[in-house]
Design a protein around this motif. Structure first.
Motif, mmCIF file in Angstrom:
data_model
loop_
_atom_site.group_PDB
_atom_site.id
_atom_site.type_symbol
_atom_site.label_atom_id
_atom_site.label_comp_id
_atom_site.label_asym_id
_atom_site.label_seq_id
_atom_site.Cartn_x
_atom_site.Cartn_y
_atom_site.Cartn_z
ATOM 1 N N HIS A 160 0.831 -1.202 0.000
ATOM 2 C CA HIS A 160 0.000 0.000 0.000
ATOM 3 C C HIS A 160 0.871 1.259 0.000
ATOM 4 C CE1 HIS A 160 -3.634 -2.280 0.696
ATOM 5 N NE2 HIS A 160 -3.112 -2.819 1.785
ATOM 6 N N HIS A 161 0.411 2.251 -0.744
ATOM 7 C CA HIS A 161 1.056 3.572 -0.709
ATOM 8 C C HIS A 161 0.464 4.344 0.460
ATOM 9 C CE1 HIS A 161 2.070 7.593 -2.951
ATOM 10 N NE2 HIS A 161 2.736 7.437 -1.823
ATOM 11 N N GLY A 162 1.297 4.633 1.443
ATOM 12 C CA GLY A 162 0.816 5.264 2.660
ATOM 13 C C GLY A 162 0.278 6.667 2.435
ATOM 14 N N GLY A 163 -0.884 6.933 3.031
ATOM 15 C CA GLY A 163 -1.482 8.262 2.984
ATOM 16 C C GLY A 163 -1.284 8.983 4.307
ATOM 17 N N PRO A 164 -2.023 10.062 4.527
ATOM 18 C CA PRO A 164 -1.883 10.817 5.784
ATOM 19 C C PRO A 164 -2.150 9.970 7.024
ATOM 20 C CG PRO A 164 -3.139 12.074 4.162
ATOM 21 C CD PRO A 164 -2.957 10.713 3.588
ATOM 22 N N GLY A 165 -3.109 9.047 6.940
ATOM 23 C CA GLY A 165 -3.421 8.200 8.097
ATOM 24 C C GLY A 165 -2.252 7.316 8.487
ATOM 25 N N GLU A 166 -1.595 6.700 7.487
ATOM 26 C CA GLU A 166 -0.461 5.827 7.791
ATOM 27 C C GLU A 166 0.730 6.636 8.309
ATOM 28 O OE1 GLU A 166 2.243 2.474 5.554
ATOM 29 O OE2 GLU A 166 2.274 4.600 5.056
ATOM 30 N N ILE A 167 0.913 7.837 7.762
ATOM 31 C CA ILE A 167 1.994 8.695 8.249
ATOM 32 C C ILE A 167 1.772 9.044 9.717
ATOM 33 C CG2 ILE A 167 3.063 10.969 8.018
ATOM 34 C CD1 ILE A 167 2.533 10.787 5.009
ATOM 35 N N LEU A 168 0.519 9.292 10.085
ATOM 36 C CA LEU A 168 0.210 9.592 11.481
ATOM 37 C C LEU A 168 0.475 8.381 12.373
ATOM 38 C CD1 LEU A 168 -0.821 11.632 13.517
ATOM 39 C CD2 LEU A 168 -3.162 10.900 12.987
ATOM 40 N N VAL A 169 0.172 7.176 11.868
ATOM 41 C CA VAL A 169 0.498 5.953 12.615
ATOM 42 C C VAL A 169 2.002 5.872 12.863
ATOM 43 C CG1 VAL A 169 0.515 3.428 12.540
ATOM 44 C CG2 VAL A 169 -1.505 4.667 11.770
ATOM 45 N N GLY A 170 2.798 6.156 11.823
ATOM 46 C CA GLY A 170 4.241 6.115 11.965
ATOM 47 C C GLY A 170 4.775 7.166 12.925
ATOM 48 N N LEU A 171 4.235 8.380 12.854
ATOM 49 C CA LEU A 171 4.669 9.440 13.762
ATOM 50 C C LEU A 171 4.319 9.107 15.212
ATOM 51 C CD1 LEU A 171 3.727 12.641 11.711
ATOM 52 C CD2 LEU A 171 6.012 11.712 12.129
ATOM 53 N N ASN A 172 3.145 8.543 15.406
ATOM 54 C CA ASN A 172 2.746 8.147 16.759
ATOM 55 C C ASN A 172 3.646 7.039 17.294
ATOM 56 O OD1 ASN A 172 1.105 8.395 19.041
ATOM 57 N ND2 ASN A 172 -0.269 6.770 18.345
ATOM 58 N N GLY A 173 3.981 6.079 16.430
ATOM 59 C CA GLY A 173 4.894 5.016 16.839
ATOM 60 C C GLY A 173 6.280 5.542 17.148
ATOM 61 N N PHE A 174 6.750 6.488 16.332
ATOM 62 C CA PHE A 174 8.076 7.079 16.578
ATOM 63 C C PHE A 174 8.087 7.868 17.884
ATOM 64 C CE2 PHE A 174 11.144 10.579 16.084
ATOM 65 C CZ PHE A 174 12.302 9.844 15.871
ATOM 66 N N LEU A 175 6.998 8.578 18.164
ATOM 67 C CA LEU A 175 6.897 9.319 19.414
ATOM 68 C C LEU A 175 6.947 8.365 20.605
ATOM 69 C CD1 LEU A 175 6.328 11.909 21.039
ATOM 70 C CD2 LEU A 175 3.882 11.510 20.641
ATOM 71 N N GLY A 176 6.167 7.273 20.536
ATOM 72 C CA GLY A 176 6.180 6.300 21.623
ATOM 73 C C GLY A 176 7.534 5.653 21.800
ATOM 74 N N LEU A 177 8.193 5.298 20.686
ATOM 75 C CA LEU A 177 9.511 4.666 20.758
ATOM 76 C C LEU A 177 10.534 5.609 21.371
ATOM 77 C CD1 LEU A 177 11.505 2.399 20.043
ATOM 78 C CD2 LEU A 177 11.695 3.412 17.758
ATOM 79 N N SER A 178 10.497 6.875 20.989
ATOM 80 C CA SER A 178 11.452 7.853 21.522
ATOM 81 C C SER A 178 11.285 8.016 23.026
ATOM 82 C CB SER A 178 11.260 9.207 20.827
ATOM 83 O OG SER A 178 11.449 9.092 19.434
ATOM 84 N N LEU A 179 10.049 8.120 23.481
ATOM 85 C CA LEU A 179 9.790 8.283 24.905
ATOM 86 C C LEU A 179 10.190 7.038 25.697
ATOM 87 C CD1 LEU A 179 6.358 10.119 24.671
ATOM 88 C CD2 LEU A 179 8.560 11.122 25.244
ATOM 89 N N VAL A 180 9.984 5.871 25.092
ATOM 90 C CA VAL A 180 10.377 4.624 25.750
ATOM 91 C C VAL A 180 11.895 4.549 25.873
ATOM 92 C CG1 VAL A 180 10.532 2.127 25.410
ATOM 93 C CG2 VAL A 180 8.337 3.276 25.212
ATOM 94 N N LEU A 181 12.611 4.930 24.813
ATOM 95 C CA LEU A 181 14.075 4.891 24.850
ATOM 96 C C LEU A 181 14.621 5.845 25.912
ATOM 97 C CD1 LEU A 181 14.920 4.769 21.032
ATOM 98 C CD2 LEU A 181 15.222 2.935 22.709
ATOM 99 N N VAL A 182 14.030 7.040 26.024
ATOM 100 C CA VAL A 182 14.472 7.997 27.045
ATOM 101 C C VAL A 182 14.224 7.440 28.442
ATOM 102 C CG1 VAL A 182 14.030 10.269 28.048
ATOM 103 C CG2 VAL A 182 14.187 10.017 25.565
ATOM 104 N N THR A 183 13.040 6.847 28.637
ATOM 105 C CA THR A 183 12.693 6.266 29.946
ATOM 106 C C THR A 183 13.611 5.102 30.284
ATOM 107 O OG1 THR A 183 10.385 6.912 29.622
ATOM 108 C CG2 THR A 183 10.839 5.242 31.307
#
Length: 265
Positions: A160-183
């Protein structure tokens, strides 16, 4: 409850098998990009379901067991939508399956971040509400035309060619991963060995999922998110070898027998 979940998943897999068996012609099987590209996602689905049943059945009342099993099931949903993309199906069918899978998978960052804080014995911080908000938005966008905007045909499968919804999924995952790594970095000296395996397995899972955004935007690499069985096995090692989730032997044996029966069907 875990008996009910097990039975439900078994019937879902059986109906999917019947649907594939009767819905595809021999010519469709011949033209499908199934082997070897379809092996990793199928293995990942079965591994995630198998471990989720064992973990949930070991101690259903424990919050960490519930979060771990839920995270595994959501991961299984994501990898499951990759399987039809390897088959010669109508793109509309492939799209609808992926959209339904993403409705559930959208909440994976919220569950995984909560699992990390439960594993290290810390209360979930207030900023997790931001991840919950983005998860809800992406779940609402999943059935819409904004999740995907077409597809790419690669030698291994359609993507699938990712649209705005998939990009938001990726950004949310990156945000969660970053916060987990800091913690994790702040509290690494106080985290026991088994909990580090749990955290590491889901960090690896998140990285695989984020890298999978590349082929959905035209970069011709195999979607390594299909190899989710690797972090799932790491989690299983933590659970079964180090007793990370306080499993009891009798329950493990019963869960393994039921899970083996379900996977066989």
């Amino acid at each position: 409850m875990f008996y009910f979940i097990f039975a439900l998943l078994s019937f879902v897999l059986i109906f999917i098998s019947f649907g594939v068996s009767f819905g595809l012609s021999p010519n469709a099987y011949e033209s499908a990009k199934w082997y070897p590209w379809g092996v990793p996602p199928v293995l990942s689905v079965f591994t995630s379901v198998f471990l989720a049943i064992i973990v949930a059945g070991a101690n259903p009342s424990a919050r960490i067991n519930q979060l771990c099993a839920f995270a595994l099931i959501l991961t299984g949903f994501y990898v499951m939508q990759s399987v039809p993309l390897k088959l010669n199906l109508s793109y509309v069918v492939q799209l609808r399956i992926s959209q339904l899978a993403f409705v559930a998978f959208a909440f994976a960052p919220s569950i995984m971040v909560r699992l990390v804080f439960e594993a290290i014995g810390r209360k979930s911080p207030s900023w997790i509400n931001l991840i919950d908000f983005f998860s809800l938005i992406t779940a609402l966008l999943s059935p819409s035309p904004y999740l995907f905007v077409g597809y790419f045909d690669y030698p291994w499968s359609r993507v699938h060619h990712g649209g705005p919804g998939e990009i938001l999924v990726g950004l949310n995952g990156f945000l969660g991963l970053s916060l987990v790594l800091v913690t994790f970095y702040k509290h690494k000296d106080y985290i026991n060995f088994a909990s580090k395996w749990i955290i590491g397995s889901f960090i690896l899972s998140a990285i695989l999922l984020l890298v999978a955004l590349l082929p959905s935007h035209g970069v011709a690499i195999f979607p390594i998110s299909d190899f989710q069985f690797i972090p799932a096995i790491c989690l299983g090692y933590a659970v079964l070898r180090h007793g990370a989730l306080s499993l009891e032997g009798r329950t493990i044996q019963l869960s393994q027998r039921l899970a083996n029966l379900g996977l066989l069907t």
